[in-house]
Design an enzyme around this catalytic site. Structure first.
Site, PDB file in Angstrom:
ATOM      1  CG  ASP A 197      -1.968   1.070   1.215  1.00  0.00           C
ATOM      2  OD1 ASP A 197      -1.685   2.182   0.714  1.00  0.00           O
ATOM      3  OD2 ASP A 197      -3.082   0.813   1.689  1.00  0.00           O
ATOM      4  CB  CYS A 252      -6.821   2.292  -0.303  1.00  0.00           C
ATOM      5  SG  CYS A 252      -5.549   3.162   0.630  1.00  0.00           S
ATOM      6  CE  LYS A 258      -5.591  -0.895   3.148  1.00  0.00           C
ATOM      7  NZ  LYS A 258      -4.776   0.303   3.451  1.00  0.00           N
ATOM      8  CG  HIS A 266      -3.640  22.665 -12.207  1.00  0.00           C
ATOM      9  ND1 HIS A 266      -4.767  22.141 -11.606  1.00  0.00           N
ATOM     10  CD2 HIS A 266      -3.923  22.754 -13.536  1.00  0.00           C
ATOM     11  CE1 HIS A 266      -5.687  21.928 -12.543  1.00  0.00           C
ATOM     12  NE2 HIS A 266      -5.210  22.295 -13.714  1.00  0.00           N
ATOM     13  CG  ASP A 311      -2.838   0.753  -2.691  1.00  0.00           C
ATOM     14  OD1 ASP A 311      -1.627   1.037  -2.616  1.00  0.00           O
ATOM     15  OD2 ASP A 311      -3.642   0.944  -1.750  1.00  0.00           O
ATOM     16  CG  HIS A 312      -2.058   4.467  -3.711  1.00  0.00           C
ATOM     17  ND1 HIS A 312      -1.239   4.903  -2.686  1.00  0.00           N
ATOM     18  CD2 HIS A 312      -3.177   3.972  -3.104  1.00  0.00           C
ATOM     19  CE1 HIS A 312      -1.836   4.702  -1.534  1.00  0.00           C
ATOM     20  NE2 HIS A 312      -3.020   4.128  -1.749  1.00  0.00           N
TER      21      HIS A 312
END
Length: 521
Positions: free
Chosen positions: A34, A74, A122, A245, A307-308
């Site tokens: 994760d 997630c 998880k 931005h 996941d990222h």
């Protein structure tokens, strides 16, 4: 009777074919971390921290240099990985709304085809059951106010030079998974699939924010910190707040990163994050060791991904929820029998590609509804069909908290294009990742033809203005339903969420901003 012997022969041959099929089909093991930055799995990122087991997989198999999450948070990310479908198709809008409970995952498909399956740790793909704050912040991201939603990122050192097990929950889960590999998997008469989901290197919950407040603490021990090459840690360049931005500005503020940080604070946050990655790597090592000791490694495909990522103070942010590389770029390493070793693939891929890849490994026809494509041709799999070609782009989208507009990223070749909301009210971004690895120069006005081409390509994949509209409607409906359920207690409850410090400075103005948003003002 002639029919009976013929029937017995057919049954026998079917049985033999089944045995042969099961014997040749590989076992499949996936370890999913994760918030693991994928750039740490190849040069130059991997030099900053010792990751021996990831390096072992690099030598044993294929490293994908440009792998992306399909949603940098997630649950929506895992929903795409498990279902093989983009977030707008699963309608995974935030950490509380993900896959339908009846959705078919690749693990379900493996089980139906004769695999013994087991999942540890998880999962987070139906719902993460995240805090009320997290949900309300996601629903109200269109409200015209600016409130800090997270704790300021901090570091915490625990234990001593011999303290190894910091994330005890992950270690206990890894122990159970590896015990199953040693005690059960080797005795099976059919192939198996095992999934291990880790919490690391996700930042820990910050005690001062309460039990459901959220995570902003980077925590490790001297043991893991020694694995980090402190002299190689860079302090990322930041744009001035005035030059950001508008969506990045909003994210920086809501993540409580708009204040002053010393270079030492930034270096420490990054060092502690890398140390947490090293601890996650050791858990992967325990899985590899269990496979080897059980005599299973030679017939098992091992995948490591996440996941990222985590921005770890790049772009004046930590956490995920962004399309910048630190957040959206994930690790992807695949090794196993018959697959190429020591290969580095430059193909742009994403997590939705894992479902069809697993199906191809197991010799199962993939469902036609999948968004991804099998990666086996890129792994030099000898049985892969030449027709199985990957389109060469990756789509990621984000609809949750800490970003005040739905965000869509298309990565293709050297270009990363990011569009927002309806494609008109918020300007897009275009980055040349070959020349601008730090993503500090939005060149969408400098290269209008490239921007127009990427916009056209993005709209051919997803009608994103309609998706944004659907998310806005969902957010309002959810918020109205929640507020009605509170009756007269709405103001009291909302004043005690994570943003309570900023909310209570001018409650009436903030309540009016909510009402204006609901009324379309």
């Amino acid at each position: 009777c002639i029919e009976t012997p013929l029937l017995l022969v057919q049954v026998y041959f079917s049985f033999v074919q089944c045995l042969f099929h099961n014997r040749t089909r590989p076992n499949i093991v996936m370890v999913m971390a994760d918030a693991f930055d994928g750039r740490l799995t190849f040069d130059p990122g991997r030099r900053v921290v010792q990751l021996p087991y990831i390096n072992y997989l690099r030598e044993l198999g294929t490293t994908f240099l440009d792998a992306y999450t399909n949603s940098p948070i997630c649950c929506p990310s895992r929903a795409s990985m498990w279902s093989g479908q983009f977030a707008h198709l699963t309608q995974s809008w935030n950490n509380n709304k993900c896959l339908d409970g009846n959705a078919t995952t690749w693990m379900d498909s493996l089980e139906k085809s004769g695999y013994q399956t087991n999942m540890f740790g998880k999962l987070d793909y139906i719902s993460g059951s995240h805090s009320l704050s997290n949900r309300v912040e996601a629903w109200t991201r269109g409200v015209k106010f600016l409130l800090r939603q997270e704790g300021r990122p901090v570091t915490q050192l625990v234990g001593n030079a011999s303290t190894v097990r910091i994330m005890t929950k992950d270690w206990e889960t890894t122990d159970r998974a590896t015990q199953w590999l040693r005690d059960t998997a080797g005795r099976l008469h059919q192939p198996f699939a095992l999934y291990l989901g880790l919490n690391l290197p996700h930042a820990y919950k910050t005690d001062s924010l309460g039990p459901t407040g959220g995570g902003s603490t980077f925590l490790t021990s001297p043991y893991w910190l020694k694995k980090v090459s402190l002299e190689l840690i860079s302090v990322p360049k930041w744009l001035p707040m005035s030059a950001m931005h508008p969506v990045d500005y909003y994210s920086t503020f809501t993540k409580n990163c708009s204040g002053e940080f010393t270079q030492e604070e930034i270096r420490n946050i990054r060092a502690f994050y890398y140390a947490m990655c090293a601890e996650a790597d050791a858990m992967l090592g325990q899985v590899l060791g269990a496979l080897r000791s059980a005599g299973l490694l030679d017939n098992t495909v091992v995948m490591f991904t996440a996941d990222h990522g985590d921005l770890a103070m790049e772009h004046r942010q930590y956490y995920k929820m962004s399309m910048f590389e630190g957040s959206a770029h994930v690790p992807l390493l695949i090794a196993g029998p018959g697959l190429a070793s020591g290969l580095q693939s430059t193909q742009t891929v994403s997590l939705v590609d894992l479902y069809p890849t697993v199906m191809a490994l197991a010799g199962i026809p993939a469902p036609g509804s999948l968004s991804g494509h099998s990666l086996l041709p890129l792994l030099s799999w000898p049985g892969a069909s030449p027709a199985e070609t990957h389109p060469g782009w990756a789509l990621s989208e984000y609809h949750g908290c800490n970003a005040n507009a739905s965000t869509y990223m298309l990565r293709k070749g050297r270009w990363k294009y990011i569009a927002y909301a309806d494609g008109q009210s918020i300007p897009p971004q275009l980055f040349d990742l070959t020349l601008d690895k730090e993503e500090l120069h939005n060149v969408v006005t400098k290269f209008p033809k490239v921007g127009a081409y990427m916009e056209e390509q993005l709209r051919s994949i997803v009608a994103y203005p309609k998706v944004s509209q659907a998310v806005q409607l969902y957010n309002k409906q959810q918020f109205i339903s929640w507020r009605k359920g509170l009756g007269g207690y709405y103001s009291k409850v909302i004043a005690n969420l994570r943003w309570h410090v900023d909310w209570q400075r001018d409650m009436l103005a903030n309540e009016k901003a909510v009402d204006d948003w609901l009324n379309g003002i």
